[in-house]
Design a protein around this motif. Sequence first.
Motif, short mmCIF file in Angstrom:
data_model
loop_
_atom_site.label_atom_id
_atom_site.label_comp_id
_atom_site.label_asym_id
_atom_site.label_seq_id
_atom_site.Cartn_x
_atom_site.Cartn_y
_atom_site.Cartn_z
N ASN A 44 0.83 -1.20 0.00
CA ASN A 44 0.00 0.00 0.00
C ASN A 44 0.87 1.25 0.00
N GLY A 45 0.22 2.39 -0.05
CA GLY A 45 0.92 3.66 -0.13
C GLY A 45 1.61 4.08 1.15
N THR A 46 1.37 3.40 2.27
CA THR A 46 2.02 3.77 3.53
C THR A 46 3.35 3.05 3.71
N GLU A 47 3.69 2.15 2.80
CA GLU A 47 4.95 1.42 2.90
C GLU A 47 6.03 2.08 2.04
N GLN A 48 7.27 1.97 2.50
CA GLN A 48 8.42 2.46 1.76
C GLN A 48 9.44 1.34 1.65
N CYS A 49 10.38 1.50 0.71
CA CYS A 49 11.50 0.56 0.63
C CYS A 49 12.42 0.83 1.81
N TYR A 50 13.05 -0.21 2.34
CA TYR A 50 13.96 -0.01 3.46
C TYR A 50 15.17 -0.92 3.37
N THR A 51 16.22 -0.52 4.06
CA THR A 51 17.35 -1.39 4.36
C THR A 51 17.47 -1.38 5.88
N GLY A 52 17.69 -2.54 6.43
CA GLY A 52 17.78 -2.65 7.88
C GLY A 52 18.99 -3.46 8.31
N GLU A 53 19.44 -3.18 9.51
CA GLU A 53 20.54 -3.92 10.11
C GLU A 53 20.14 -4.35 11.50
N ALA A 54 20.54 -5.55 11.85
CA ALA A 54 20.38 -6.03 13.23
C ALA A 54 21.75 -6.48 13.70
N GLN A 55 22.23 -5.84 14.75
CA GLN A 55 23.55 -6.18 15.28
C GLN A 55 23.37 -6.80 16.66
N PHE A 56 23.99 -7.96 16.82
CA PHE A 56 23.90 -8.65 18.10
C PHE A 56 24.91 -8.05 19.05
N ASN A 57 24.43 -7.61 20.21
CA ASN A 57 25.26 -6.88 21.16
C ASN A 57 26.39 -7.73 21.73
N ALA A 58 26.18 -9.03 21.93
CA ALA A 58 27.19 -9.89 22.54
C ALA A 58 28.40 -10.06 21.63
N THR A 59 28.17 -10.24 20.33
CA THR A 59 29.29 -10.48 19.42
C THR A 59 29.87 -9.19 18.88
N GLY A 60 29.04 -8.23 18.58
CA GLY A 60 29.49 -6.97 18.03
C GLY A 60 29.93 -7.06 16.58
N SER A 61 30.32 -8.25 16.14
CA SER A 61 30.81 -8.38 14.78
C SER A 61 29.78 -9.00 13.84
N LEU A 62 28.78 -9.67 14.35
CA LEU A 62 27.77 -10.29 13.51
C LEU A 62 26.63 -9.31 13.27
N THR A 63 26.47 -8.91 12.01
CA THR A 63 25.40 -8.00 11.63
C THR A 63 24.59 -8.67 10.54
N LEU A 64 23.28 -8.74 10.73
CA LEU A 64 22.37 -9.27 9.74
C LEU A 64 21.72 -8.11 9.01
N HIS A 65 21.50 -8.28 7.71
CA HIS A 65 20.91 -7.23 6.88
C HIS A 65 19.59 -7.72 6.30
N THR A 66 18.65 -6.80 6.17
CA THR A 66 17.37 -7.09 5.53
C THR A 66 17.01 -5.93 4.61
N ARG A 67 16.14 -6.21 3.65
CA ARG A 67 15.60 -5.21 2.74
C ARG A 67 14.17 -5.59 2.43
N GLY A 68 13.40 -4.63 2.01
CA GLY A 68 12.03 -4.93 1.60
C GLY A 68 11.13 -3.72 1.74
N CYS A 69 9.86 -3.98 2.03
CA CYS A 69 8.86 -2.94 2.25
C CYS A 69 8.60 -2.83 3.75
N LEU A 70 8.43 -1.61 4.21
CA LEU A 70 8.24 -1.37 5.64
C LEU A 70 7.25 -0.24 5.82
#
Length: 128
Positions: A44-70
């Motif tokens: 719908n018109g309320t969604e935009q394209c996005y890029t996202g990151e999730a970083q795990f605080n314990a490791t600090g080096s592992l970052t997961l990436h996502t993309r899509g509609c948000l």
Amino acid sequence: MNTFWKTVTVLISFIAAAQCLNCRQCPLGIFGKCLFGKDVTCNNGTEQCYTGEAQFNATGSLTLHTRGCLDSDLCGKTLTGSILGAAYTSNFKCCNTDQCNGASSVQISLSVALSAAMLASLWGTWEL
């Protein structure tokens, strides 16, 4: 008169569909590679394209990436949570033009890539 309203309804639905964004979707990206990526159209018109990151605080080096509609309400936000006891911090950056969160990529099989590399190496050995 009934036909008039049907026509108006169809035109409005075409206009609404035309305003939906086309975005790159990547449910899981790790080490710079997207797993299971594809192009999608936002709902719908309320969604935009996005890029996202999730970083795990314990490791600090592992970052997961996502993309899509948000939904636009989550754009620019930083969220925290935990998965199986591991704390993470995630943030979302949004944009509002088609494919603005990453161009679509061409994926070829390993056998096609190897065949192309072999042909390229053979091509270089054939000199006149």
